[in-house]
Design a protein around this motif. Structure first.
Motif, PDB file in Angstrom:
ATOM      1  N   VAL A 150       0.862  -1.181   0.000  1.00  0.00           N
ATOM      2  CA  VAL A 150       0.000   0.000   0.000  1.00  0.00           C
ATOM      3  C   VAL A 150       0.896   1.229   0.000  1.00  0.00           C
ATOM      4  N   GLY A 151       0.874   1.970  -1.105  1.00  0.00           N
ATOM      5  CA  GLY A 151       1.690   3.179  -1.192  1.00  0.00           C
ATOM      6  C   GLY A 151       3.163   2.864  -1.000  1.00  0.00           C
ATOM      7  N   ASN A 152       3.812   3.641  -0.127  1.00  0.00           N
ATOM      8  CA  ASN A 152       5.235   3.425   0.142  1.00  0.00           C
ATOM      9  C   ASN A 152       5.475   2.620   1.414  1.00  0.00           C
ATOM     10  N   ARG A 153       4.429   1.955   1.904  1.00  0.00           N
ATOM     11  CA  ARG A 153       4.565   1.150   3.115  1.00  0.00           C
ATOM     12  C   ARG A 153       5.162  -0.207   2.771  1.00  0.00           C
ATOM     13  N   ARG A 154       5.638  -0.898   3.807  1.00  0.00           N
ATOM     14  CA  ARG A 154       6.263  -2.202   3.578  1.00  0.00           C
ATOM     15  C   ARG A 154       5.228  -3.213   3.088  1.00  0.00           C
ATOM     16  N   THR A 155       5.679  -4.172   2.332  1.00  0.00           N
ATOM     17  CA  THR A 155       4.805  -5.208   1.791  1.00  0.00           C
ATOM     18  C   THR A 155       4.462  -6.223   2.877  1.00  0.00           C
ATOM     19  N   LEU A 156       3.182  -6.578   2.955  1.00  0.00           N
ATOM     20  CA  LEU A 156       2.731  -7.636   3.856  1.00  0.00           C
ATOM     21  C   LEU A 156       2.451  -8.888   3.030  1.00  0.00           C
ATOM     22  N   HIS A 157       2.786 -10.038   3.610  1.00  0.00           N
ATOM     23  CA  HIS A 157       2.701 -11.306   2.888  1.00  0.00           C
ATOM     24  C   HIS A 157       1.641 -12.180   3.545  1.00  0.00           C
ATOM     25  N   LEU A 158       0.652 -12.591   2.767  1.00  0.00           N
ATOM     26  CA  LEU A 158      -0.501 -13.319   3.281  1.00  0.00           C
ATOM     27  C   LEU A 158      -0.514 -14.729   2.691  1.00  0.00           C
ATOM     28  N   PRO A 159      -0.376 -15.761   3.530  1.00  0.00           N
ATOM     29  CA  PRO A 159      -0.355 -17.135   3.022  1.00  0.00           C
ATOM     30  C   PRO A 159      -1.747 -17.615   2.625  1.00  0.00           C
ATOM     31  N   ILE A 160      -1.789 -18.424   1.582  1.00  0.00           N
ATOM     32  CA  ILE A 160      -3.028 -19.036   1.102  1.00  0.00           C
ATOM     33  C   ILE A 160      -2.735 -20.503   0.814  1.00  0.00           C
ATOM     34  N   VAL A 161      -3.582 -21.398   1.321  1.00  0.00           N
ATOM     35  CA  VAL A 161      -3.409 -22.824   1.023  1.00  0.00           C
ATOM     36  C   VAL A 161      -4.719 -23.397   0.501  1.00  0.00           C
ATOM     37  N   LEU A 162      -4.594 -24.331  -0.423  1.00  0.00           N
ATOM     38  CA  LEU A 162      -5.714 -25.130  -0.902  1.00  0.00           C
ATOM     39  C   LEU A 162      -5.535 -26.525  -0.319  1.00  0.00           C
ATOM     40  N   LEU A 163      -6.498 -26.921   0.526  1.00  0.00           N
ATOM     41  CA  LEU A 163      -6.428 -28.206   1.218  1.00  0.00           C
ATOM     42  C   LEU A 163      -7.526 -29.142   0.720  1.00  0.00           C
ATOM     43  N   GLN A 164      -7.227 -30.428   0.734  1.00  0.00           N
ATOM     44  CA  GLN A 164      -8.212 -31.445   0.354  1.00  0.00           C
ATOM     45  C   GLN A 164      -8.358 -32.442   1.487  1.00  0.00           C
ATOM     46  N   HIS A 165      -9.603 -32.681   1.888  1.00  0.00           N
ATOM     47  CA  HIS A 165      -9.847 -33.583   3.003  1.00  0.00           C
ATOM     48  C   HIS A 165      -9.536 -35.016   2.600  1.00  0.00           C
ATOM     49  N   THR A 166      -8.858 -35.742   3.493  1.00  0.00           N
ATOM     50  CA  THR A 166      -8.410 -37.094   3.163  1.00  0.00           C
ATOM     51  C   THR A 166      -9.550 -38.105   3.114  1.00  0.00           C
ATOM     52  N   LEU A 167     -10.694 -37.802   3.741  1.00  0.00           N
ATOM     53  CA  LEU A 167     -11.806 -38.748   3.753  1.00  0.00           C
ATOM     54  C   LEU A 167     -12.767 -38.552   2.597  1.00  0.00           C
ATOM     55  N   ASN A 168     -13.157 -37.308   2.366  1.00  0.00           N
ATOM     56  CA  ASN A 168     -14.222 -37.085   1.380  1.00  0.00           C
ATOM     57  C   ASN A 168     -13.787 -36.302   0.148  1.00  0.00           C
ATOM     58  N   GLY A 169     -12.546 -35.848   0.116  1.00  0.00           N
ATOM     59  CA  GLY A 169     -12.056 -35.143  -1.060  1.00  0.00           C
ATOM     60  C   GLY A 169     -12.487 -33.698  -1.165  1.00  0.00           C
ATOM     61  N   GLU A 170     -13.272 -33.214  -0.200  1.00  0.00           N
ATOM     62  CA  GLU A 170     -13.694 -31.814  -0.250  1.00  0.00           C
ATOM     63  C   GLU A 170     -12.484 -30.892  -0.131  1.00  0.00           C
ATOM     64  N   ARG A 171     -12.562 -29.767  -0.845  1.00  0.00           N
ATOM     65  CA  ARG A 171     -11.463 -28.811  -0.859  1.00  0.00           C
ATOM     66  C   ARG A 171     -11.873 -27.490  -0.209  1.00  0.00           C
ATOM     67  N   VAL A 172     -10.916 -26.860   0.436  1.00  0.00           N
ATOM     68  CA  VAL A 172     -11.152 -25.551   1.029  1.00  0.00           C
ATOM     69  C   VAL A 172      -9.896 -24.715   0.858  1.00  0.00           C
ATOM     70  N   VAL A 173     -10.099 -23.427   0.565  1.00  0.00           N
ATOM     71  CA  VAL A 173      -9.006 -22.470   0.473  1.00  0.00           C
ATOM     72  C   VAL A 173      -9.004 -21.636   1.747  1.00  0.00           C
ATOM     73  N   VAL A 174      -7.814 -21.438   2.329  1.00  0.00           N
ATOM     74  CA  VAL A 174      -7.675 -20.687   3.573  1.00  0.00           C
ATOM     75  C   VAL A 174      -6.652 -19.578   3.384  1.00  0.00           C
ATOM     76  N   MET A 175      -7.000 -18.367   3.830  1.00  0.00           N
ATOM     77  CA  MET A 175      -6.057 -17.249   3.817  1.00  0.00           C
ATOM     78  C   MET A 175      -5.955 -16.678   5.220  1.00  0.00           C
ATOM     79  N   SER A 176      -4.720 -16.449   5.703  1.00  0.00           N
ATOM     80  CA  SER A 176      -4.477 -15.904   7.040  1.00  0.00           C
ATOM     81  C   SER A 176      -3.872 -14.510   6.906  1.00  0.00           C
ATOM     82  N   VAL A 177      -4.441 -13.541   7.644  1.00  0.00           N
ATOM     83  CA  VAL A 177      -4.009 -12.151   7.501  1.00  0.00           C
ATOM     84  C   VAL A 177      -3.752 -11.530   8.867  1.00  0.00           C
ATOM     85  N   HIS A 178      -2.942 -10.479   8.857  1.00  0.00           N
ATOM     86  CA  HIS A 178      -2.689  -9.681  10.055  1.00  0.00           C
ATOM     87  C   HIS A 178      -2.569  -8.237   9.596  1.00  0.00           C
TER      88      HIS A 178
END
Length: 271
Positions: A129-157
């Motif tokens: 944002v502007g001249n401020r330092r860059t923030l890095h936000l992790p995102i993972v795509l996970l698949q459940h081992t039993l039913n194959g359902e997928r979910v995307v998760v993003m963690s922010v601060h």
């Protein structure tokens, strides 16, 4: 004779069906959490609880609560090693938000139970944002081992302090656009993190039905935003075919000085 034979066949099929186990695996409710762990270097020194100890104690309670996915903030390298050495979790750390002495750095991360989830992909959102330092936000795509359902998760601060209100607002906009993009490609999307805001975050992410809040918060029918009810800054939101239940704020983490934040969690259900 034919009627009796048909009846016998039907009875046999019914009896076999009762004995045959279900083949399809029902989608489970999964407990997801957000936790600002309070960085390791913040409790160095006499009279303080070492960050590794705080992380081990936190992890014990997290496992007792049977959490499946946890978004982490302020996670430093010594605390990350505690998680990796536990043996029950997989961990994805984003690039450093702050580089500290030596090879230690702090930033956002996501961990998940390795027996329940397989990582399909992991990437990052690099937000400047502007001249401020860059923030890095992790995102993972996970698949459940039993039913194959997928979910995307993003963690922010998002940045703290009244002097950073404009920066937080800009970060929210970047995060919202990323959620919209993810929602176009995936049915189940979770946004978790320390927003460093209360009503502003609740209103922003739930307006126009973009996301649901795990707290149950939602805008009024006329589009205005009520008070949040829950007074904290740690949030869980979901987009797509997701429902929530069992919102919980566990203040044990604060009371035992493992962190200066509670752990917030909720069940999310595939629709």
């Amino acid at each position: 004779m034919k009627v009796r034979r048909i009846a016998a066949v039907l009875a046999t099929c019914l009896f076999a069906a009762l004995l045959t186990p279900e083949v399809a695996v029902a989608a489970p409710d999964v407990r997801v959490a957000s936790y600002n762990v309070k960085g390791w270097h913040l409790t160095e020194g006499a009279g303080q609880i070492d960050g590794r100890v705080r992380m081990r104690e936190s992890l014990t309670r997290i496992e007792a609560k049977q959490l499946g996915i946890v978004g982490l903030q302020e996670l430093e390298s010594p605390q990350a090693e505690v998680i990796r050495n536990d043996g029950g979790w997989e961990l994805f750390r984003a690039d450093p938000n702050t580089q500290l002495a030596g090879s230690n750095y702090t930033g956002n991360a996501i961990m998940w139970k390795d027996q329940a989830w397989n990582k399909v992909a992991a990437w990052q959102l690099h937000a400047t944002v502007g001249n401020r330092r860059t923030l890095h936000l992790p995102i993972v795509l996970l698949q459940h081992t039993l039913n194959g359902e997928r979910v995307v998760v993003m963690s922010v601060h998002n940045p703290a302090g009244p002097e950073n209100a404009e920066w937080r607002e800009a970060m929210r906009r970047i995060e919202r656009e990323k959620i919209r993009d993810l929602k176009q490609h995936y049915q189940h999307v979770l946004l978790v993190g320390d927003m460093n805001e209360n009503e502003a975050a609740a209103c922003f992410f739930t307006t126009n039905g973009l996301m649901k809040a795990a707290t149950g918060y939602h805008p009024n029918p006329n589009g205005s935003c009520p008070t949040a009810g829950y007074p904290g800054v740690d949030w869980i939101f979901g987009a797509g075919d997701i429902g929530f239940a069992g919102w919980e704020v566990d203040r044990t983490f604060e009371e035992r000085r493992w962190s200066d934040h509670p752990l917030v969690s909720a069940y999310y259900t595939y629709r």
